[in-house]
Design an enzyme around this catalytic site. Structure first.
Site, PDB file in Angstrom:
ATOM      1  N   SER A 178       0.815  -1.264  -0.104  1.00 33.58           N
ATOM      2  CA  SER A 178       0.201   0.120  -0.094  1.00 33.58           C
ATOM      3  C   SER A 178       0.803   1.408  -0.134  1.00 33.58           C
ATOM      4  CB  SER A 178      -0.881   0.066   1.005  1.00 33.58           C
ATOM      5  OG  SER A 178      -1.847  -1.081   1.185  1.00 33.58           O
ATOM      6  N   GLU A 388     -10.466   6.985   1.863  1.00 32.19           N
ATOM      7  CA  GLU A 388     -10.067   5.539   2.032  1.00 32.19           C
ATOM      8  C   GLU A 388     -10.846   4.617   2.645  1.00 32.19           C
ATOM      9  OE1 GLU A 388      -6.176   2.733   2.803  1.00 32.19           O
ATOM     10  OE2 GLU A 388      -6.744   4.475   4.063  1.00 32.19           O
ATOM     11  N   HIS A 397      -6.647  -9.894   4.910  1.00 38.97           N
ATOM     12  CA  HIS A 397      -5.274 -10.147   5.550  1.00 38.97           C
ATOM     13  C   HIS A 397      -5.675 -11.155   6.535  1.00 38.97           C
ATOM     14  CE1 HIS A 397      -2.154  -8.136   3.270  1.00 38.97           C
ATOM     15  NE2 HIS A 397      -2.993  -6.846   3.666  1.00 38.97           N
TER      16      HIS A 397
END
Length: 549
Positions: A178, A388, A397
């Site tokens: 990221s 975001e 994850h």
């Protein structure tokens, strides 16, 4: 055969008649005997049939279950279709729907918006792969409890007129993290994995190289500020996390959020003391711990309270400012009277949508987006806002597929807020992702199978959603593992055991509407994204190249 003999004199007149009587009687007797035999045989047949049926029924009840052999046909949809979907059997349904879509596309292509973008709202779904978008769309429809007008649901941004594919690799890695991706979509320059706001000349952890001004790159937030526009960042992660930090920090390591080696400044310090961070008008998200000293339950070892320092700077600059810590305080702010807004709603990342698993009284991404626009829209020169949905990535994850879909739907709602309260004639809205993940949609589930559940068909059972790797692999299960914390925390199966599931390297999608949105089509590098936005708004690298529009 036997006969009954009648005695008559020889050559008697009755002799002939007697013979006839004897013959007739023999026939009658024979017929009776044949009928009796047929009747016996028929009775026997009935008895045997009854015995056969009874025996078969008894064997069927006592015979152990035998698993049927699987065939390819067993895997395909075999359930009854809902009434509303039966129209899909009609060829005219598809033709009419397709022609309507074609007409809409032709109209949009004939009349693209080419005026200057006064405002830009840039949405980033962290880890929002194409598979994630598809699965979230299906999950939204299945969990809505209602029928959609055209028979299928769509996330808000999927209705935008222009779509493209974005290549996400880093300078040094096939699969992006990221940080390098943030540098690309914020600054127009691709970088090495783990680095923020610096060129590929800076390797991860190279503090000295990151301090060299020729290796530092400016972001679209800085371009906007130089053009007199207002700027802001909104995120569900820590505001010092990789994605938002690419817009204001220059760091050789994304992990230097509250401390950094040598002469390098940590990311939190850059946000509240350096440009463009200190000039941001809106900062909303999580991560208080990165701004507070350890004696205030923070992570900072230098003893500084950066929140207090930010307030002092705002007062010295005579700014109308507000600092808020929760949803209640944010709701109480008169946003029309605020020039600078800082909201840190959790110590670390904000809670997953609808769970509040860490802290309570947090605003949603939609609420933060609306608040940010309210503050920024007062500037007559316009604004650039970065938003975001960061916890899509975190859920993946952890192999929490259901949670990732819920976060994606919440992200779509935030896009809907911006789409609703802004005008496509002067506001460019761009939606994309930074990288993919290893989640896939498996098998041949029917349209009625819940995408967050498993399929039991053809003698086999499997989870519709699963991962190539991740922490769940240690359980060696092919179905999701239930969680005591609720369905959203169910652990979905993965193949290769890893402490955390990894990113994926395939392209991600971009959706756009508004001025010059038609440039976001085809397949292109991730660093092109901010360059298109700069051209649409005539800022940064495109300043002076579009003054006639």
């Amino acid at each position: 055969m036997y006969d009954t003999v009648l005695s008559f004199p020889s050559h008697s007149v009755y002799t002939g008649h007697a013979r006839q009587i004897i013959v007739s009687r023999n026939i009658v007797v024979g017929l009776r005997r044949d009928v009796n035999m047929v009747s016996s045989y028929f009775t026997l047949l009935i008895v045997l049939l009854i015995v056969f049926v009874y025996t078969k029924h008894t064997v069927a009840r006592t015979k152990p279950y035998s698993k049927p052999k699987s065939s390819i046909n067993d895997y395909f949809a075999d359930k009854g279709r809902p009434l509303l979907q039966t129209r899909e059997y009609d060829a005219n349904f598809w033709m009419n729907r397709g022609m309507t879509d074609l007409g809409r596309r032709l109209k949009e292509l004939e009349n693209p918006i080419v005026g200057r973008a006064k405002n830009i709202v840039f949405f980033l779904g962290d880890g929002m792969s194409i598979a994630t978008v598809t699965a979230a769309r299906v999950h939204m429809e299945q969990s809505s409890g209602r029928a959609f007008p055209d028979g299928n649901a769509s996330l808000t941004f999927e209705n935008f007129p222009y779509t493209g594919l974005v290549r996400t690799y880093c300078v040094d890695k096939q699969v992006a993290d990221s940080a390098c991706s943030s540098t690309a979509y914020m600054t127009g320059v691709k970088a090495n994995s783990g680095t923020l706001g610096v060129s590929g000349a800076v390797r991860e952890n190279d503090c000295k190289a990151s301090l060299d001004s020729k290796n530092q790159v400016d972001s679209i937030l800085r371009w906007a500020q130089m053009a007199g526009k207002s700027t802001g960042i909104v995120t569900t992660t820590r505001v010092t996390h990789a994605s938002p930090a690419g817009g204001y920090a220059h760091s050789a390591n994304r992990g230097w959020e509250s401390s950094a080696p040598d002469d390098c400044l940590d990311i939190a310090q850059q946000l509240v003391t350096q440009s463009p961070g200190i000039e941001l008008d809106v900062i909303l998200g999580g991560g208080r711990q990165e701004f507070l000293p350890k004696n205030m339950n923070g992570n900072r070892e230098d003893g500084r309270d950066l929140i207090a320092e930010w307030k002092v700077r705002m007062m010295k600059n005579h700014q109308m400012y507000e600092y808020v810590k929760n949803k209640t305080e944010l709701s109480d702010v008169n946003l029309k009277d605020v020039d600078k807004l800082l909201g840190l709603f959790s110590m670390s990342h904000m809670s997953y949508t609808g769970t509040k698993e860490v802290e309570r009284d947090e605003p949603s991404l939609s609420e933060m987006t609306m608040a940010a626009i309210e503050v920024l829209r007062k500037n007559e020169n316009g604004y650039v806002l970065f938003v975001e949905g960061g916890r899509i990535d975190h859920a993946h994850h952890q192999n929490l597929a259901h949670m990732a879909l819920s976060e994606t739907i919440a992200f779509s709602r935030a896009v809907d807020v911006a789409d609703t309260v802004t005008d496509p004639e002067d506001t460019l809205v761009v939606v994309t992702s930074d990288h993919s993940h290893t989640m896939t949609i498996n098998g041949y589930p029917s349209r009625e199978d819940k995408i967050v559940e498993r399929v039991d068909r053809g003698g086999e059972s499997y989870s519709i959603l699963s991962y190539a790797n991740g922490p769940s692999a240690k359980f060696h299960k092919y179905q999701k593992q239930p969680s005591k914390y609720g369905d959203k925390f169910d652990l979905y199966p993965s193949l290769v055991p890893m402490s955390l599931e990894t990113h994926g390297g395939e392209d991600v999608a971009v959706w756009a509407r508004g001025p010059w949105a038609h440039l976001f089509v085809g397949s292109f590098e991730q660093n092109v994204l901010p360059l298109i936005m700069s051209y649409a708004s005539c800022i940064g690298p495109s300043k002076g190249k579009c003054s006639d529009r």
